[in-house]
Structures are given as C-alpha cells and as structure tokens.
Design an enzyme around this catalytic site. Structure first.
Site, PDB file in Angstrom:
ATOM      1  N   TRP A 106       0.829  -1.145   0.327  1.00 48.21           N
ATOM      2  CA  TRP A 106      -0.136  -0.144  -0.025  1.00 48.21           C
ATOM      3  C   TRP A 106       0.923   1.246  -0.098  1.00 48.21           C
ATOM      4  O   TRP A 106       0.615   2.144  -0.618  1.00 48.21           O
ATOM      5  CB  TRP A 106      -0.991   0.181   1.058  1.00 48.21           C
ATOM      6  CG  TRP A 106      -2.074  -1.083   1.141  1.00 48.21           C
ATOM      7  CD1 TRP A 106      -2.290  -2.113   1.871  1.00 48.21           C
ATOM      8  CD2 TRP A 106      -2.952  -1.279   0.150  1.00 48.21           C
ATOM      9  NE1 TRP A 106      -3.275  -2.731   1.453  1.00 48.21           N
ATOM     10  CE2 TRP A 106      -3.793  -2.429   0.253  1.00 48.21           C
ATOM     11  CE3 TRP A 106      -2.996  -0.452  -1.248  1.00 48.21           C
ATOM     12  CZ2 TRP A 106      -4.696  -2.995  -0.522  1.00 48.21           C
ATOM     13  CZ3 TRP A 106      -4.233  -0.993  -1.908  1.00 48.21           C
ATOM     14  CH2 TRP A 106      -4.961  -2.162  -1.621  1.00 48.21           C
ATOM     15  N   ASP A 174      -1.678   6.525   6.540  1.00 52.79           N
ATOM     16  CA  ASP A 174      -2.755   5.602   6.165  1.00 52.79           C
ATOM     17  C   ASP A 174      -2.821   4.605   7.187  1.00 52.79           C
ATOM     18  O   ASP A 174      -2.012   3.929   7.666  1.00 52.79           O
ATOM     19  CB  ASP A 174      -2.375   4.774   4.963  1.00 52.79           C
ATOM     20  CG  ASP A 174      -3.225   3.914   4.381  1.00 52.79           C
ATOM     21  OD1 ASP A 174      -4.460   3.879   5.139  1.00 52.79           O
ATOM     22  OD2 ASP A 174      -3.030   3.173   3.505  1.00 52.79           O
ATOM     23  N   LYS A 198     -12.157  -2.129   7.016  1.00 51.25           N
ATOM     24  CA  LYS A 198     -11.471  -3.083   7.847  1.00 51.25           C
ATOM     25  C   LYS A 198     -12.039  -2.912   9.113  1.00 51.25           C
ATOM     26  O   LYS A 198     -12.318  -3.749   9.865  1.00 51.25           O
ATOM     27  CB  LYS A 198     -10.008  -2.749   7.666  1.00 51.25           C
ATOM     28  CG  LYS A 198      -9.124  -3.315   6.570  1.00 51.25           C
ATOM     29  CD  LYS A 198      -9.109  -2.387   5.350  1.00 51.25           C
ATOM     30  CE  LYS A 198      -8.410  -3.251   4.191  1.00 51.25           C
ATOM     31  NZ  LYS A 198      -7.706  -2.233   3.111  1.00 51.25           N
TER      32      LYS A 198
HETATM   33  C1  LIG Z   1      -7.061  -1.924   2.211  1.00 49.20           C
HETATM   34  C2  LIG Z   1      -6.096  -0.788   2.126  1.00 49.20           C
HETATM   35  C3  LIG Z   1      -6.181   0.254   1.304  1.00 49.20           C
HETATM   36  C4  LIG Z   1      -6.780   0.048   0.023  1.00 49.20           C
HETATM   37  O1  LIG Z   1      -8.189   0.797   0.642  1.00 49.20           O
HETATM   38  P1  LIG Z   1      -9.439   0.953  -0.505  1.00 49.20           P
HETATM   39  O2  LIG Z   1     -10.378   1.596   0.471  1.00 49.20           O
HETATM   40  O3  LIG Z   1      -9.671  -0.303  -1.101  1.00 49.20           O
HETATM   41  O4  LIG Z   1      -8.715   2.005  -1.638  1.00 49.20           O
HETATM   42  C5  LIG Z   1      -4.983   1.240   1.673  1.00 49.20           C
HETATM   43  N1  LIG Z   1      -4.035   1.037   2.612  1.00 49.20           N
HETATM   44  C6  LIG Z   1      -4.165   0.131   3.463  1.00 49.20           C
HETATM   45  C7  LIG Z   1      -3.152   0.101   4.635  1.00 49.20           C
HETATM   46  C8  LIG Z   1      -5.185  -0.833   3.369  1.00 49.20           C
HETATM   47  O5  LIG Z   1      -5.305  -1.904   4.172  1.00 49.20           O
END
Ligand SMILES: *Cc1c(COP(=O)(O)O)cnc(C)c1O
Length: 365
Positions: A106, A174, A198
């Site tokens: 990511w 993030d 999540k």
């Molecule tokens: C799942 C995830 C993403 C992607 O998320 P989307 O909402 O599908 O764009 C980005 N960063 C992390 C750390 C993730 O776990």
C-alpha cells in the site's frame, strides 16, 4: 450459522451492530423508512450523521482544529488527493518535495501516485527483506510538503509503534487497517485517512481527518471533487455522501463506546494477538515471518515450515480449504505474498482466535 471471518477487508462486523442495523432496516427511529432511503439533507438523517462524527471525535480524541470528512473513493483515492492538495504545482508533473517511507504494497501504491504530482523522496524502505520489518525513519529535508507513512501494513503484517518526529513537516498516515485498534495521538498528524471496510464499517466510505491549516492548498486545476476544501466547506455534503455507510460507522462507534472505548479495545486486541503469536512461535508446523518488534495486532501472516515449495503450497492450500469447511474463512494470504493471514480486527472475538488455534493444533496432528 455465523462463521469466524478472518478477511482482511471487507471484514467481519460486530454481531450487535448487524443486529441493530437489521432491526432498523424497515423503520429507523420511528421514521417509517430505512436509513438507505433517507435524503442526506433531511431532518431524519442529520442526527445520524452528526452522531457518527461526534462519536469519532470523542473516541479518537480529535482536536477541534481538525476536520472530519466522510468521502468516497477508498483509501486509494487519498493516495492521489494527498499530493494533489498538499504538494502539486501549477500544472501536473511539477510539485513540491514530499517524503514517503515504503513499508509495503500500500505504501508503494501511495508513492507511485504521489510521484505524479510531487517530487517524491523515498526516505527508507523495507522491501529488501520482503517488508517484514519497519525501517528507521530518517528526517526529511526542510521544506518538504509532508511525510507519509502507513501505520499498519495490512498485507505483510507489520506496524509502526513509534511515530516519527517530523517537526514542522506535516505527518500523514494511512490508518485503514488500524483505526481505533489502539490509542493514537491525532495531534501528531497533519492528515489521517482510512477506508472503512477494515475496522469501521462496510466498504464505500473513507474517513479523512485533516488539520484545518492544510485545507485550501490545491492548485486551480485540481478537479473539484478531489479538493479537500470542497468537502470541508460543505460538511461532506457537496454531493451525496455514502449515507448508509456513515450510519453503519456510527453503530460500530457506539459499540466501541459501550465496550469501554479505545483503551478497552486495545487491551482486547493485544490479548488476541499475543495468544496467536505465542501459538505461532511455539508451533512446529507454522511460523510468523515478521520481526517480533514490528508485528501487527490486526493482520497476522503465517506460513507452513516446509523446504519443498510444491509440498508447502499443497499443504497451505489444504489448510485454507479445511479451515473454511470448519467455519474459519478467508485465511489465504494476499495473492502477492502467499501463505496464510488471519486478520483479527476489533470485531473478531477472542473465541474466534481460540477456535483458529485449536484448528491449527489439530492440523499439526
Ligand atoms: C485496504 C487498504 C488500502 C486500500 O483501501 P481501499 O479503500 O480499497 O482503496 C489502502 N491502505 C491500506 C493500509 C489498506 O489496508
């Protein structure tokens, strides 16, 4: 029968939340409608939206000089919005210096997107060891527009425990896969963002927490929907927000509050993770590839110790299949890294972790 769902996302939601949503499906709060059917500008929806924001502020301790935005496009759209709003120049392709630490797949995506609009400096990377650790975080050059990290690395199962001190350079993280899993000092960050699917609710909503002085810096050519000020000025209602997702996030936040808040959740998460890592570390068959000090509380990759690659793949495939048949689903590792992974977000009860361990003990034979 409900299964134990170890999916990395979209992932399991707390049972009381699903039950509450079911009970309100046809008639929410005596309005005679489902939340899905409400206008986002109606008097029926307004208190739902306000409750979600105020609970998030309360549980995370978000200071008053931060805006909370409920957007669409996932965490992935933030990979673009962050450089566009905070570092882009007067035309695409030229921009300010930005700093990133590469701790997984990511982060790497964020870096690639950042490079389109800013002058990215990758300060450190753990790619040399398949992202199984968090590297030391060097200082960024003065004048850098922001410093980006990924607090919890969902695919490889690592996490930052100490946040780098970036001085006056805004720190951005993030937190898609760790939001509300443990206490976080929001005031250390310029921007925090998370896809909801999540730890917060269903897919379709992205939460962005942004310090007010960082809003309003996008160059004129930035599309209106990608500008933070567009959403900030209109209270996330420039266009139709993901109304039902925001309602579901509100129910999840209420559930966390009723449990005792983030400190209580963090203790439970530590207990679940300790249980599972202790088992892995003592197992003859299974192994965690992640350096101890950096192990995630949320996503736990593991492999079968077997030299013969073909035999290993066969065993791991059989493991995932037999676990699913036993009601323990979505244990396959990410397609890019293989092996297995148990995602044990806030909603996973400790009974689920215990059931997984006892299945693994039997599988070991
Ligand atoms: C799942 C995830 C993403 C992607 O998320 P989307 O909402 O599908 O764009 C980005 N960063 C992390 C750390 C993730 O776990």
């Amino acid at each position: 029968m409900r299964v134990y769902n170890f999916s990395p996302g979209p992932s399991a939601l707390p049972l009381p939340v699903l039950e509450k949503a079911a009970s309100e499906m046809l008639d929410a709060n005596g309005t005679g409608q489902s939340v899905m059917e409400m206008s986002h500008r109606s008097k029926d929806y307004k208190p739902i939206f306000e409750k979600t924001e105020s609970l998030l502020r309360e549980l995370m301790g978000i200071p008053a000089n931060y805006k909370v935005l409920f957007l669409q496009g996932g965490a992935s759209l933030q990979f673009s919005m962050i450089p566009l709003n905070l570092a882009a120049g007067d035309r695409p392709g030229v921009g300010l210096k930005t700093a990133y630490v590469d701790t997984g797949i990511w982060s790497d995506k964020a870096i690639k997107e950042g490079s389109k609009y800013s002058d990215v400096q990758v300060l450190a990377s753990s790619k040399d060891k398949a992202y199984t650790y968090i590297p030391d975080a060097p200082a960024a050059e003065p004048g850098t527009a922001y410093y980006h990290i990924t607090t919890n690395n969902t695919i490889v199962g690592t996490r930052w425990t100490d946040v780098p001190d970036t001085g006056s350079i805004p720190l951005i993280s993030d937190i898609s896969s760790c939001i509300l899993s443990e206490p976080l000092d929001v005031s250390k960050f310029g921007v925090l963002y998370a896809g909801a699917q999540k730890n917060l609710g269903p897919a379709g909503t992205t939460v962005v927490i942004i310090r007010e002085d960082l809003i309003g810096k996008a160059p004129a050519w930035t599309p209106i929907m990608l500008r933070y000020e567009t959403h900030s000025n209109e209270g996330s209602m420039y266009n139709t927000p993901p109304c039902y997702g925001i309602y579901m996030i509100g129910l999840v936040l209420e559930w966390i509050k009723n449990l005792g808040g983030v400190n209580t959740i963090a203790k439970l998460n530590q207990e679940k993770a300790d249980l599972f890592y202790n088992y892995l570390d003592s197992s003859k068959m299974f192994n965690s590839p992640v350096v101890k000090q950096f192990r995630s509380l949320m996503n736990i990759p593991f492999v079968i110790k077997e030299q013969d690659e073909a035999k290993k793949t066969e065993l791991e495939t059989r493991f995932v299949k037999e676990a699913a048949a036993a009601g323990l689903i979505n244990l396959a590792g990410h397609r890019l890294v293989g092996g297995m992974r148990a995602s044990i977000y806030n909603a996973m009860p400790i009974e689920g972790v215990k059931a997984l361990i006892s299945f693994m003990e039997k599988f070991e034979g």
